[in-house]
Design an enzyme around this catalytic site. Structure first.
Site, PDB file in Angstrom:
ATOM      1  N   HIS A   1      63.838 -18.125   1.163  1.00  0.00           N
ATOM      2  CA  HIS A   1      64.384 -19.330   1.823  1.00  0.00           C
ATOM      3  C   HIS A   1      64.515 -19.121   3.329  1.00  0.00           C
ATOM      4  O   HIS A   1      65.351 -19.753   3.970  1.00  0.00           O
ATOM      5  CB  HIS A   1      65.755 -19.728   1.252  1.00  0.00           C
ATOM      6  CG  HIS A   1      65.810 -19.759  -0.237  1.00  0.00           C
ATOM      7  ND1 HIS A   1      65.694 -20.929  -0.962  1.00  0.00           N
ATOM      8  CD2 HIS A   1      65.934 -18.772  -1.151  1.00  0.00           C
ATOM      9  CE1 HIS A   1      65.765 -20.644  -2.262  1.00  0.00           C
ATOM     10  NE2 HIS A   1      65.911 -19.340  -2.401  1.00  0.00           N
TER      11      HIS A   1
ATOM     12  N   GLU B   1      48.495 -20.967  15.526  1.00  0.00           N
ATOM     13  CA  GLU B   1      48.749 -22.394  15.263  1.00  0.00           C
ATOM     14  C   GLU B   1      47.466 -23.088  14.802  1.00  0.00           C
ATOM     15  O   GLU B   1      47.477 -23.923  13.901  1.00  0.00           O
ATOM     16  CB  GLU B   1      49.298 -23.064  16.516  1.00  0.00           C
ATOM     17  CG  GLU B   1      50.701 -22.600  16.882  1.00  0.00           C
ATOM     18  CD  GLU B   1      51.068 -22.999  18.303  1.00  0.00           C
ATOM     19  OE1 GLU B   1      51.192 -24.195  18.567  1.00  0.00           O
ATOM     20  OE2 GLU B   1      51.196 -22.096  19.159  1.00  0.00           O
TER      21      GLU B   1
ATOM     22  N   LYS C   1      54.874 -18.516  29.666  1.00  0.00           N
ATOM     23  CA  LYS C   1      54.570 -18.721  28.243  1.00  0.00           C
ATOM     24  C   LYS C   1      53.480 -17.822  27.691  1.00  0.00           C
ATOM     25  O   LYS C   1      52.502 -17.503  28.350  1.00  0.00           O
ATOM     26  CB  LYS C   1      54.140 -20.176  28.025  1.00  0.00           C
ATOM     27  CG  LYS C   1      55.299 -21.145  28.122  1.00  0.00           C
ATOM     28  CD  LYS C   1      56.144 -21.109  26.879  1.00  0.00           C
ATOM     29  CE  LYS C   1      55.985 -22.405  26.113  1.00  0.00           C
ATOM     30  NZ  LYS C   1      56.721 -22.370  24.855  1.00  0.00           N
TER      31      LYS C   1
ATOM     32  N   SER D   1      50.827 -21.595  29.495  1.00  0.00           N
ATOM     33  CA  SER D   1      51.102 -23.026  29.602  1.00  0.00           C
ATOM     34  C   SER D   1      50.661 -23.490  30.978  1.00  0.00           C
ATOM     35  O   SER D   1      50.762 -22.744  31.953  1.00  0.00           O
ATOM     36  CB  SER D   1      52.596 -23.265  29.422  1.00  0.00           C
ATOM     37  OG  SER D   1      52.986 -24.457  30.069  1.00  0.00           O
TER      38      SER D   1
END
Ligand code: ARG
Length: 473
Positions: free
Chosen positions: A162, A296, A289, A283
């Site tokens: 979980h 992704e 970043k 970024s």
């Protein structure tokens, strides 16, 4: 525009209407089958010669012509002048080019054959190779996980259920969990290949042929074990393609789970994984970043094979039993699923090969979250306490440790523990602390030190043999 050489019964062909000509064509998609088409045609021609339907001279002209065509396409690719969209597909373009080169011998090639059994055979051969290729890439990915597992064997880390802290494990064991999932994808692709044991060639358009063809000979020549079982089914199912695309979806699903896990691990909050700079991006606005874009994309690209599977299932549903032109739409989905998953597997392997767990960051909070609570409950079982009772006792001890702001069970004294349960003895401390707990697991496949050792050895021998010689079992 070239006239379609197979539409003599009509006053005009679909080439008369440019939209219809484009609409019915599949050339853009199926030209990548040219090698398989030529291989199938050579096997077919040899069979025709073998049963006396064409002469040895015909066969020679056909073979020479087809090999020339193959070399031309190899050289010229999309610029090959034989690609004529009005001829609809790869099969007709190759045959038309052959007729130009070989004349009547070329006109004999299609004896006893239809595009229906031709395309079914070509696609099956293509799928068989694609499955073997993905199998190889999965093996490489699994090997990368095993190597990472060995590099990180001694890192003790929390495991989550979980997404909440559950029990301690060795990090290598989590690497092997991914290896296990991708190995089941390997197993499935192997089953797909085994299932493609009978060749469609010889089925003709739907009913076979009255000519003395020898479909067993073509089957053997093309690496199948048997001729078609049923000419109707074998010209008009795409079950092997569906099996393969389903195999692509489970690979993509496993990749997306792993990508999500590592996106979380690569965050500042977790900091469990350090990704190589090559696999992160900056970024355009925020200079600091390091975004995990490759992961992704691995997560997002699952949409392509998923879509392909649904498209293929939908395309097949409701089709009457013989060939219908709907089936022509199959290849774009099969190829899309394969292209996508192939790239993803290559990318995943690079990421795994260049990543490691960050032991320092994991250690910072390893002793939080009572990862050893279950171990303590099991300790009490060894002292004769019924499990349900020990579960309650440990629950109270967890609360006690937190109330006293010590946050770790091992920071309770023996007396404090004995106040809740007099079965607790001095040896309890050997069952507490994540480092001790990972040494205690003893069940088959466990995520601790003993399980890791046993599994890593198994994986090394299992990942060695290539498909077809590998007994999956
Ligand atoms: N390009 C077609 C396909 O992929 C070939 C089959 C055409 N067959 C026919 N009976 N019109 O399915």
């Amino acid at each position: 525009m070239a006239q379609k050489p197979w539409e003599h019964a009509k006053s005009s062909g679909s080439e008369a209407d440019p939209l219809a000509a484009r609409f019915v064509a599949s050339l853009d998609v199926d030209k990548r089958l040219y090698k398989h088409d030529i291989r199938g045609s050579i096997a077919h021609a040899r069979m025709l010669e073998g049963v006396g339907l064409i002469t040895a001279a015909d066969l020679k002209a056909i073979e020479v012509g087809l090999k020339e065509i193959e070399a031309e396409i190899e050289r010229q690719g999309d610029a090959w002048p034989g690609w004529k969209v009005e001829l609809e597909d790869v099969h007709m373009c190759v045959e038309a080019a052959l007729i130009e080169k070989a004349g009547d011998a070329g006109r004999k090639l299609h004896t006893g054959r239809s595009r229906n059994d031709q395309v079914a055979t070509d696609l099956m051969m293509w799928v068989r190779e694609a499955a073997q290729e993905l199998y190889g890439l999965l093996t490489e990915l699994c090997s990368a996980y095993v190597a990472m597992a060995e590099r990180n064997a001694d890192v003790v880390m929390p495991a989550y259920t979980h997404l909440q802290r559950a029990q301690p494990i060795v990090a290598g064991s989590e690497c092997l969990a991914w290896c296990c999932m991708f190995d089941s994808d390997r197993w499935y692709l192997h089953q797909c290949v085994l299932h493609m044991f009978a060749s469609p060639l010889g089925s003709g358009a739907i009913a076979g042929s009255s000519l003395p063809l020898d479909p067993t000979a073509t089957a053997t020549a093309l690496g199948f074990e048997q001729p078609p079982w049923n000419s109707i089914a074998f010209t008009a199912t795409r079950d092997s393609a569906l099996d393969f695309v389903y195999g692509c979806t489970t690979i993509a699903m496993h990749l997306s789970r792993w990508a999500e896990q590592w996106i979380i691990y690569a965050s500042e909050e977790f900091g469990f994984i350090q990704l190589d700079d090559a696999f992160t991006t900056g970024s355009s606005m925020m200079p600091q970043k390091r975004n995990p874009d490759m992961l992704e994309l691995l997560r997002g690209k699952a949409s392509t094979p998923y879509g392909a599977l649904m498209a293929l299932l939908t395309m097949c549903k409701g089709l009457t039993v013989g060939y219908n032109r709907d089936l022509q739409e199959d290849k774009r989905h099969v190829f899309a699923a394969y292209d996508c998953v192939k790239d993803c597997l290559l990318m995943a392997t690079r990421i795994v090969s260049t990543s490691d767990f960050r032991e320092d960051r994991i250690a910072e909070r390893l002793h939080r979250g009572h990862l050893d609570a279950t171990s303590l409950a099991e300790y009490l079982v060894t002292k004769g306490v019924p499990f349900r009772t020990s579960h309650q006792i440990v629950g109270r001890l967890v609360r006690k440790a937190d109330d006293l702001e010590r946050f770790e069970l091992r920071k309770l004294s023996l007396e404090e523990m004995r106040a809740e349960c007099d079965a607790v003895e001095e040896d309890v401390f050997e069952w507490l602390g994540p480092e001790n707990v990972v040494q205690r697991y003893r069940t088959a496949g466990n995520a601790g030190a003993s399980g890791f050792k046993e599994q890593v050895g198994k994986w090394k021998s299992r990942l060695e043999p290539p498909m077809n010689t590998d007994g999956h079992g």
